[in-house]
Design a protein around this motif. Structure first.
Motif, short mmCIF file in Angstrom:
data_model
loop_
_atom_site.label_atom_id
_atom_site.label_comp_id
_atom_site.label_asym_id
_atom_site.label_seq_id
_atom_site.Cartn_x
_atom_site.Cartn_y
_atom_site.Cartn_z
N ARG A 245 40.22 40.33 49.38
CA ARG A 245 38.79 40.09 49.58
C ARG A 245 37.95 41.25 49.04
NH1 ARG A 245 35.24 37.79 54.61
NH2 ARG A 245 33.23 38.53 53.83
N ARG A 246 38.38 42.47 49.31
CA ARG A 246 37.61 43.63 48.87
C ARG A 246 37.52 43.68 47.34
NH1 ARG A 246 38.86 49.95 50.59
NH2 ARG A 246 37.14 50.88 49.42
N ASN A 247 38.64 43.46 46.67
CA ASN A 247 38.65 43.48 45.21
C ASN A 247 37.86 42.30 44.65
OD1 ASN A 247 39.42 44.54 42.68
ND2 ASN A 247 41.16 43.14 42.54
N PHE A 248 37.98 41.15 45.32
CA PHE A 248 37.25 39.95 44.89
C PHE A 248 35.75 40.21 44.95
CE2 PHE A 248 35.16 35.90 46.03
CZ PHE A 248 35.50 35.14 44.92
N GLU A 249 35.27 40.79 46.04
CA GLU A 249 33.84 41.05 46.18
C GLU A 249 33.35 42.04 45.13
OE1 GLU A 249 33.65 42.25 50.28
OE2 GLU A 249 33.07 40.21 50.93
N ARG A 250 34.16 43.06 44.86
CA ARG A 250 33.78 44.05 43.85
C ARG A 250 33.68 43.42 42.48
NH1 ARG A 250 36.36 46.52 40.09
NH2 ARG A 250 38.40 45.77 40.79
N ARG A 251 34.71 42.64 42.11
CA ARG A 251 34.71 42.00 40.79
C ARG A 251 33.61 40.95 40.67
NH1 ARG A 251 40.95 40.45 39.64
NH2 ARG A 251 39.92 39.15 38.04
N PHE A 252 33.39 40.22 41.73
CA PHE A 252 32.37 39.17 41.71
C PHE A 252 30.98 39.78 41.49
CE2 PHE A 252 29.79 35.65 42.90
CZ PHE A 252 30.58 34.52 42.80
N LYS A 253 30.69 40.85 42.21
CA LYS A 253 29.39 41.51 42.07
C LYS A 253 29.22 42.08 40.66
CE LYS A 253 25.65 43.78 43.63
NZ LYS A 253 24.55 43.33 44.44
N LYS A 254 30.27 42.68 40.12
CA LYS A 254 30.20 43.25 38.78
C LYS A 254 29.95 42.16 37.74
CE LYS A 254 32.83 45.99 35.43
NZ LYS A 254 34.12 46.67 35.14
N ALA A 255 30.58 41.01 37.91
CA ALA A 255 30.49 39.94 36.91
C ALA A 255 29.18 39.17 36.99
CB ALA A 255 31.66 38.97 37.08
N THR A 256 28.66 38.95 38.19
CA THR A 256 27.53 38.03 38.37
C THR A 256 26.24 38.68 38.83
OG1 THR A 256 27.95 37.52 40.71
CG2 THR A 256 29.21 36.27 39.07
N ALA A 257 26.31 39.94 39.26
CA ALA A 257 25.17 40.65 39.84
C ALA A 257 24.80 40.12 41.22
CB ALA A 257 23.94 40.60 38.92
N ASN A 258 25.61 39.22 41.77
CA ASN A 258 25.46 38.73 43.14
C ASN A 258 26.74 39.00 43.92
OD1 ASN A 258 23.60 36.03 41.90
ND2 ASN A 258 22.81 37.43 43.42
N THR A 259 26.61 39.21 45.22
CA THR A 259 27.80 39.18 46.06
C THR A 259 28.27 37.73 46.16
OG1 THR A 259 26.64 38.79 48.13
CG2 THR A 259 26.88 41.09 47.42
N PRO A 260 29.53 37.48 46.54
CA PRO A 260 29.98 36.09 46.70
C PRO A 260 29.13 35.31 47.71
CG PRO A 260 31.86 37.57 46.67
CD PRO A 260 30.65 38.44 46.71
N VAL A 261 28.72 35.97 48.80
CA VAL A 261 27.88 35.29 49.80
C VAL A 261 26.54 34.90 49.19
CG1 VAL A 261 26.63 35.58 51.97
CG2 VAL A 261 29.01 36.33 51.79
N GLU A 262 25.91 35.82 48.46
CA GLU A 262 24.63 35.52 47.82
C GLU A 262 24.78 34.37 46.83
OE1 GLU A 262 22.72 40.06 47.85
OE2 GLU A 262 23.86 39.32 46.11
N TYR A 263 25.85 34.39 46.07
CA TYR A 263 26.08 33.35 45.07
C TYR A 263 26.22 31.99 45.74
CZ TYR A 263 27.69 31.27 40.70
OH TYR A 263 27.81 30.50 39.56
N LEU A 264 27.02 31.94 46.81
CA LEU A 264 27.22 30.68 47.52
C LEU A 264 25.91 30.18 48.11
CD1 LEU A 264 29.20 28.52 48.43
CD2 LEU A 264 29.75 29.96 50.42
#
Length: 325
Positions: A245-264
């Motif tokens: 989860r920690r790595n997922f959140e870091r990569r997601f934010k780097k790729a999309t400029a949103n956290t996974p929660v914000e994106y959802l």
């Protein structure tokens, strides 16, 4: 008297942001004269070439003066330039920086923010731009705090506006600062501009941010978009792609400029917007269909992202709302 320099760029740009800005400043002078006051503005179109053609030659703009001949500027206005045409206009950058250092203010209209940010004058400051260009702007200018929901920013002698015709609100705002509220109100009435509008969120269309190379994150985005009505947890999505989860959140934010929660949240609200625009189901049914069970949480998130409540949004944008006559 304030010397206003409106840049006439090379390449394609939004001509209305030049013409509209020019017209409002000239109209302000006319109103001041009619009310027994002195004109406030000396307006000049400033270019790098003697003429600028647009839309395959259908339109042309002829600057009043060339950049090298500009003696004084109190305010420089950068119109809406196509982001990929910024490189064609780099000759303006030293002049803008020197003028700012000498006390001039600088305003960007819509995607003119890309040229203004290229000067470095926005580093550490806030800025707005067209909502459709927000992701590209963030990637190109990480040292600028983008306020993508804002119509107007004003910080330390730099101004910016949101997208498209919201530049009219920024020009009125500047005129109010220079001339007073009465002049701005008159021009708003004359040109039928909704004065004091401060948010462009209701106009934004969220299309996802997939212009990146992290394939598992793209797949996670697609999964969220395809399961918008399900009770998804971030830990569950990360597990589907064998990422902590920690790595997922870091990569997601780097790729999309949103956290996974914000994106959802943005995916769900975009789905809700489409349903409110095209359907006749009530707000609670829309809420459940996009994965929310708490009405207060849904309304709070919806308003945070769009600037409107679900009912206000439906009233304004539903295709089933009768036309006003």
């Amino acid at each position: 008297m304030k010397h206003i320099s409106i840049i006439v760029p090379k390449g394609e740009y939004i001509m209305s942001s030049v013409l509209g800005t020019y017209k409002i400043f000239v109209s302000a002078n006319q109103y001041l004269l009619r009310t027994g006051r002195q004109p406030m503005f000396k307006v000049a179109l400033v270019g790098l070439e003697n003429s600028s053609t647009l839309h395959g030659g259908a339109f042309s703009v002829h600057p009043d003066t060339m950049l090298a001949n500009v003696q004084k500027s109190d305010l420089i206005i950068i119109p809406a330039i196509q982001a990929d045409n910024t490189a064609l206009n780099m000759e303006f950058i030293p002049w803008i920086k020197d003028a700012y250092a000498g006390g001039a203010e600088v305003a960007s209209l819509c995607t003119g923010s890309f040229l203004l940010a290229s000067t470095g004058l926005l580093d550490g400051k806030h800025c707005s731009t067209h909502w459709a260009a927000a992701d590209a702007f963030r990637q190109m200018f990480p040292d600028v705090t983008l306020m993508a929901d804002k119509i107007i920013t004003d910080e330390q002698g730099t101004y910016s506006s949101g997208g498209a015709y919201s530049f009219l609100n920024l020009v009125l705002y500047i005129i109010e600062k220079y001339c007073g509220r009465d002049v701005a109100i008159f021009l708003a009435k004359l040109m039928e501009i909704e004065i004091d509008r401060d948010c462009q969120s209701q106009f934004a269309i969220f299309n996802g941010q997939k212009d990146h190379e992290d394939e598992p994150i793209k797949q996670a985005q697609t999964y969220m978009e395809s399961n918008v009505g399900e009770k998804i947890t971030i830990e569950q999505v990360a597990g589907l792609f064998s990422i902590s989860r920690r790595n997922f959140e870091r990569r997601f934010k780097k790729a999309t400029a949103n956290t996974p929660v914000e994106y959802l949240q943005r995916v769900r609200v975009e789905a809700a917007k489409k349903s409110l625009e095209t359907g006749r189901t009530n707000v609670n049914e829309v809420m459940y269909a996009v994965g929310y069970t708490d009405g207060k949480a849904f309304r709070t998130t919806f308003k945070k992202i769009t600037g409107l409540s679900p009912l206000e949004y439906r009233k304004k944008y539903s295709i089933n709302t009768p036309m006003m006559v």
